[in-house]
Write an enzyme that holds these catalytic residues in place. Structure first.
Site, short mmCIF file in Angstrom:
data_model
loop_
_atom_site.label_atom_id
_atom_site.label_comp_id
_atom_site.label_asym_id
_atom_site.label_seq_id
_atom_site.Cartn_x
_atom_site.Cartn_y
_atom_site.Cartn_z
N ASN A 81 4.71 14.58 -1.39
CA ASN A 81 3.50 14.08 -2.17
C ASN A 81 2.98 12.93 -1.50
O ASN A 81 2.04 12.61 -2.08
CB ASN A 81 3.84 14.05 -3.34
CG ASN A 81 3.81 15.22 -4.21
OD1 ASN A 81 3.03 16.18 -3.96
ND2 ASN A 81 5.03 15.62 -5.15
N ASN A 82 3.48 12.31 -0.34
CA ASN A 82 2.78 11.01 0.25
C ASN A 82 1.59 11.46 0.68
O ASN A 82 1.31 12.29 1.69
CB ASN A 82 3.73 10.78 1.42
CG ASN A 82 3.37 9.38 2.25
OD1 ASN A 82 2.24 9.20 2.46
ND2 ASN A 82 4.35 8.58 2.44
N ASP A 118 11.42 13.32 8.12
CA ASP A 118 12.28 11.77 7.89
C ASP A 118 11.91 11.10 8.99
O ASP A 118 12.05 11.44 10.38
CB ASP A 118 13.63 12.00 7.64
CG ASP A 118 14.09 10.79 6.80
OD1 ASP A 118 13.46 10.33 6.02
OD2 ASP A 118 15.26 10.24 7.08
#
Length: 193
Positions: free
Chosen positions: A8-9, A68
């Site tokens: 949700n960044n 990531d």
């Protein structure tokens, strides 16, 4: 094609949207109604990306991806690494992380570093695919610039050695960034499928 992005960044979603071909649509976790916590407790970027992608695939059985990313500083033996987002503690902010990093490198002469991104993509059939990107550079001892986020004000890529990621445009950053390189590898692969 629609792919669920395990994030949700808003900054990350904005960057990714500009990197993907127009025939790929990204749906964030908020857009698909997923609000369960995902614990990233692996000790590698690949491990954390897979944890997130597997959680989303298990829930929706649809193509999904997770990434990531982190900063690896050579004089800190690769730290902050997988702990980049929470380097200064559980309630870390970009400012507190940058401050801790500057304190940690104080007095060091070798400030070489790299940003790394690993993407885990799970296709509709549940097959897992890994893509990686990195950008080499150096840490500056004074934050500079207003663009970007996270460690961007401290990182000078070798392609722009006199400017931090926060001093170049998003378009320039997307040409060389670790995330851009990882997504380029993924989209190149997708185009051949």
């Amino acid at each position: 094609m629609k792919i669920i992005l395990a994030s949700n960044n808003a900054h990350k979603a904005r960057e990714i949207e500009q990197m993907l071909p127009s025939d790929i649509q990204i749906e964030t976790l908020r857009e698909v109604g997923y609000d369960k916590p995902i614990i990233e407790d692996a000790d590698t970027f690949e491990g954390n990306a897979l944890i997130k992608a597997r959680a989303i695939y298990k829930e929706f059985q649809r193509p999904c991806m997770a990434d990531d990313s982190g900063l690896e500083v050579d004089c800190l033996n690769g730290a902050p690494g997988v702990y980049s987002a929470r380097y200064s503690g559980e309630n870390a902010t970009s400012e507190s992380n940058n401050e801790k990093l500057l304190n940690a490198i104080s007095g060091q002469s070798n400030l070489s570093a790299r940003f790394r991104t690993v993407i885990a993509y799970i296709d509709a059939a549940g097959n897992e695919h890994i893509f990686e990107g990195k950008v080499e550079g150096n840490i500056t001892t004074t934050p500079r610039g207003t663009e970007g986020f996270g460690y961007d004000p401290l990182f000078c890529p070798i392609e722009h050695p006199d400017k931090t990621f926060a001093e170049i445009s998003l378009a320039q950053k997307n040409e060389i960034s670790h995330r851009a390189r990882a997504f380029r590898a993924m989209t190149d692969w997708l185009s051949r499928q």
